[in-house]
Design a protein around this motif. Structure first.
Motif, mmCIF file in Angstrom:
data_model
loop_
_atom_site.group_PDB
_atom_site.id
_atom_site.type_symbol
_atom_site.label_atom_id
_atom_site.label_comp_id
_atom_site.label_asym_id
_atom_site.label_seq_id
_atom_site.Cartn_x
_atom_site.Cartn_y
_atom_site.Cartn_z
ATOM 1 N N ALA A 42 0.831 -1.202 0.000
ATOM 2 C CA ALA A 42 0.000 0.000 0.000
ATOM 3 C C ALA A 42 0.867 1.253 0.000
ATOM 4 O O ALA A 42 0.533 2.251 -0.650
ATOM 5 C CB ALA A 42 -0.935 0.000 1.205
ATOM 6 N N GLY A 43 1.983 1.204 0.721
ATOM 7 C CA GLY A 43 2.907 2.335 0.721
ATOM 8 C C GLY A 43 3.495 2.578 -0.650
ATOM 9 O O GLY A 43 3.693 3.730 -1.067
ATOM 10 N N LEU A 44 3.770 1.516 -1.377
ATOM 11 C CA LEU A 44 4.304 1.647 -2.729
ATOM 12 C C LEU A 44 3.254 2.203 -3.689
ATOM 13 O O LEU A 44 3.567 3.017 -4.562
ATOM 14 C CB LEU A 44 4.807 0.297 -3.224
ATOM 15 C CG LEU A 44 5.947 -0.343 -2.414
ATOM 16 C CD1 LEU A 44 6.357 -1.660 -3.035
ATOM 17 C CD2 LEU A 44 7.139 0.600 -2.313
ATOM 18 N N ARG A 45 2.009 1.758 -3.523
ATOM 19 C CA ARG A 45 0.937 2.300 -4.375
ATOM 20 C C ARG A 45 0.753 3.791 -4.104
ATOM 21 O O ARG A 45 0.551 4.584 -5.032
ATOM 22 C CB ARG A 45 -0.374 1.544 -4.124
ATOM 23 C CG ARG A 45 -0.408 0.156 -4.705
ATOM 24 C CD ARG A 45 -1.805 -0.437 -4.653
ATOM 25 N NE ARG A 45 -2.282 -0.673 -3.298
ATOM 26 C CZ ARG A 45 -2.005 -1.758 -2.586
ATOM 27 N NH1 ARG A 45 -1.228 -2.704 -3.092
ATOM 28 N NH2 ARG A 45 -2.488 -1.902 -1.366
ATOM 29 N N TYR A 46 0.819 4.164 -2.839
ATOM 30 C CA TYR A 46 0.684 5.574 -2.483
ATOM 31 C C TYR A 46 1.815 6.389 -3.115
ATOM 32 O O TYR A 46 1.580 7.469 -3.692
ATOM 33 C CB TYR A 46 0.701 5.732 -0.966
ATOM 34 C CG TYR A 46 0.740 7.160 -0.486
ATOM 35 C CD1 TYR A 46 -0.421 7.927 -0.426
ATOM 36 C CD2 TYR A 46 1.942 7.767 -0.090
ATOM 37 C CE1 TYR A 46 -0.391 9.240 0.015
ATOM 38 C CE2 TYR A 46 1.980 9.072 0.348
ATOM 39 C CZ TYR A 46 0.809 9.802 0.398
ATOM 40 O OH TYR A 46 0.845 11.108 0.824
ATOM 41 N N GLN A 47 3.039 5.883 -3.035
ATOM 42 C CA GLN A 47 4.168 6.601 -3.611
ATOM 43 C C GLN A 47 4.038 6.697 -5.124
ATOM 44 O O GLN A 47 4.370 7.720 -5.729
ATOM 45 C CB GLN A 47 5.479 5.912 -3.237
ATOM 46 C CG GLN A 47 6.731 6.679 -3.658
ATOM 47 C CD GLN A 47 6.812 8.045 -3.008
ATOM 48 O OE1 GLN A 47 6.610 8.177 -1.801
ATOM 49 N NE2 GLN A 47 7.080 9.070 -3.803
ATOM 50 N N ALA A 48 3.544 5.622 -5.765
ATOM 51 C CA ALA A 48 3.339 5.652 -7.214
ATOM 52 C C ALA A 48 2.297 6.702 -7.583
ATOM 53 O O ALA A 48 2.449 7.421 -8.584
ATOM 54 C CB ALA A 48 2.904 4.270 -7.709
ATOM 55 N N TRP A 49 1.237 6.802 -6.781
ATOM 56 C CA TRP A 49 0.197 7.820 -7.026
ATOM 57 C C TRP A 49 0.772 9.219 -6.842
ATOM 58 O O TRP A 49 0.533 10.114 -7.664
ATOM 59 C CB TRP A 49 -0.978 7.580 -6.080
ATOM 60 C CG TRP A 49 -2.022 8.647 -6.112
ATOM 61 C CD1 TRP A 49 -2.961 8.866 -7.080
ATOM 62 C CD2 TRP A 49 -2.232 9.667 -5.123
ATOM 63 N NE1 TRP A 49 -3.744 9.956 -6.756
ATOM 64 C CE2 TRP A 49 -3.318 10.464 -5.551
ATOM 65 C CE3 TRP A 49 -1.607 9.963 -3.900
ATOM 66 C CZ2 TRP A 49 -3.787 11.546 -4.819
ATOM 67 C CZ3 TRP A 49 -2.073 11.044 -3.169
ATOM 68 C CH2 TRP A 49 -3.159 11.819 -3.630
ATOM 69 N N ARG A 50 1.545 9.426 -5.768
ATOM 70 C CA ARG A 50 2.147 10.745 -5.526
ATOM 71 C C ARG A 50 3.097 11.130 -6.659
ATOM 72 O O ARG A 50 3.123 12.283 -7.093
ATOM 73 C CB ARG A 50 2.900 10.735 -4.186
ATOM 74 C CG ARG A 50 2.022 10.763 -2.944
ATOM 75 C CD ARG A 50 1.363 12.107 -2.747
ATOM 76 N NE ARG A 50 2.353 13.159 -2.611
ATOM 77 C CZ ARG A 50 2.848 13.580 -1.437
ATOM 78 N NH1 ARG A 50 2.435 13.006 -0.312
ATOM 79 N NH2 ARG A 50 3.737 14.545 -1.381
ATOM 80 N N THR A 51 3.878 10.171 -7.131
ATOM 81 C CA THR A 51 4.794 10.428 -8.241
ATOM 82 C C THR A 51 4.022 10.812 -9.497
ATOM 83 O O THR A 51 4.372 11.762 -10.206
ATOM 84 C CB THR A 51 5.667 9.190 -8.515
ATOM 85 O OG1 THR A 51 6.448 8.894 -7.349
ATOM 86 C CG2 THR A 51 6.599 9.423 -9.697
ATOM 87 N N LEU A 52 2.939 10.074 -9.779
ATOM 88 C CA LEU A 52 2.115 10.387 -10.945
ATOM 89 C C LEU A 52 1.498 11.771 -10.829
ATOM 90 O O LEU A 52 1.501 12.543 -11.796
ATOM 91 C CB LEU A 52 1.014 9.333 -11.086
ATOM 92 C CG LEU A 52 0.033 9.542 -12.243
ATOM 93 C CD1 LEU A 52 0.757 9.461 -13.581
ATOM 94 C CD2 LEU A 52 -1.096 8.522 -12.178
ATOM 95 N N MET A 53 0.987 12.108 -9.663
ATOM 96 C CA MET A 53 0.383 13.426 -9.459
ATOM 97 C C MET A 53 1.401 14.535 -9.688
ATOM 98 O O MET A 53 1.101 15.563 -10.295
ATOM 99 C CB MET A 53 -0.207 13.521 -8.051
ATOM 100 C CG MET A 53 -1.400 12.618 -7.795
ATOM 101 S SD MET A 53 -2.905 13.137 -8.671
ATOM 102 C CE MET A 53 -3.373 14.569 -7.657
#
Length: 224
Positions: A42-53
Motif C-alpha cells: 500500500a505504501g508503494l501504491r501511495y508513492q506511485a500515485w504521488r509520483t504520478l500526481m
C-alpha cells in the motif's frame, strides 16, 4: 489489461528500493499510516500515485484525465459487502489506494478528487450515477466537460477508454453532482435540484476523508 498491470508493477518497483530503504520516520505520515493498516504494498501504491500526481501537475487536462483513469483502473473491482462488510460504503481515495480494490463509487471518487487536486475546476467535473444496462445495476462514473456546453467525456472502470457520453449507450444517466450542486439527468432531465439532504452522503464522506479515517478491509488484497 495485462499491459496495464505490468505498467503498475513497473511504477511500484521504481520506487520500491527508495521506500524500503528509508527509515520509517522519513516516510510521509499518510504513507506510514497506509503501511500500518494495509501493508508495505500500500505504501508503494501511495508513492506511485504521488509520483504520478507530481508528473501530471501543470500538464494538459486530457493527459491528466487519461493517466488518472489508467492508474485507478488497474485496481480490482469488488463489491462493498465483500471488501468493507457494508452496503454502499464510499471509500476515501486513501482507503482505495490502501486496499487496491473497491466498487464503482470508489473508482469514481478517487479519480474525481485526484483530478480536482491537479487543478481541474469543479465546474468541469461531475460524479454521475447511471444505470449500467450491461450489468443491470446502478453505477457511478466521472464526467468531464471541456466547456460548459460540451458533450462530456466519461471516465469509467467498466471500459478503460475515455469516450464521449454519446458513445456510452450502455449508461443511462440518473443524477449527477460535483460536491456543490446536484442535477437530475436523463430524459427530461438536466434540472438542478435544491434538496440539500441529497448531498448528505457526500458530506459524510468528505468529513471522513478530511479526518484521515482509514478502515481496514475484510478481504486481503490479491496482488497481480
Amino acid at each position: 489489461m495485462r499491459n496495464a498491470v505490468r505498467s503498475l508493477v513497473a511504477a511500484l518497483l521504481g520506487v520500491a528500493m527508495l521506500c524500503l530503504a528509508a527509515p520509517p520516520e522519513w516516510l510521509p505520515q499518510q504513507q506510514r499510516k497506509l503501511v500500518q493498516i494495509y501493508g508495505e504494498s500500500a505504501g508503494l501504491r501511495y508513492q506511485a500515485w504521488r509520483t504520478l500526481m507530481s508528473e501530471l501537475n501543470g500538464q494538459d487536462q486530457r493527459q491528466q484525465l487519461a493517466e488518472i483513469n489508467r492508474f485507478f483502473n488497474q485496481f480490482r473491482f469488488l463489491d462493498d459487502r465483500v471488501v468493507w462488510g457494508e452496503d454502499n460504503y464510499w471509500a476515501t481515495p486513501m482507503e482505495f489506494i490502501g486496499a487496491a480494490m473497491g466498487d464503482c463509487e470508489d473508482f469514481a471518487l478517487a479519480k474525481f478528487l485526484s483530478l480536482r487536486a491537479l487543478g481541474i475546476p469543479t465546474s468541469q467535473l461531475r460524479l454521475v450515477y447511471v444505470k449500467a444496462t450491461s450489468l443491470n445495476q446502478f453505477h457511478m462514473v466521472v464526467a468531464y466537460y471541456p466547456t460548459p456546453a460540451s458533450e462530456p467525456l466519461i471516465l469509467d472502470n467498466l471500459k478503460g477508454e475515455i469516450l464521449p457520453a454519446s458513445a456510452r449507450r450502455d449508461l443511462l444517466p440518473v443524477y449527477s453532482f460535483n460536491g456543490e450542486r446536484l442535477w437530475l439527468d436523463g430524459p427530461g432531465g438536466g434540472r438542478e435540484l435544491t434538496n440539500q439532504p441529497a448531498l448528505d452522503r457526500w458530506n459524510r464522506f468528505n468529513q471522513r476523508r478530511q479526518q484521515g479515517v482509514m478502515q481496514r478491509p475484510l478481504t486481503a488484497r490479491m496482488d497481480p
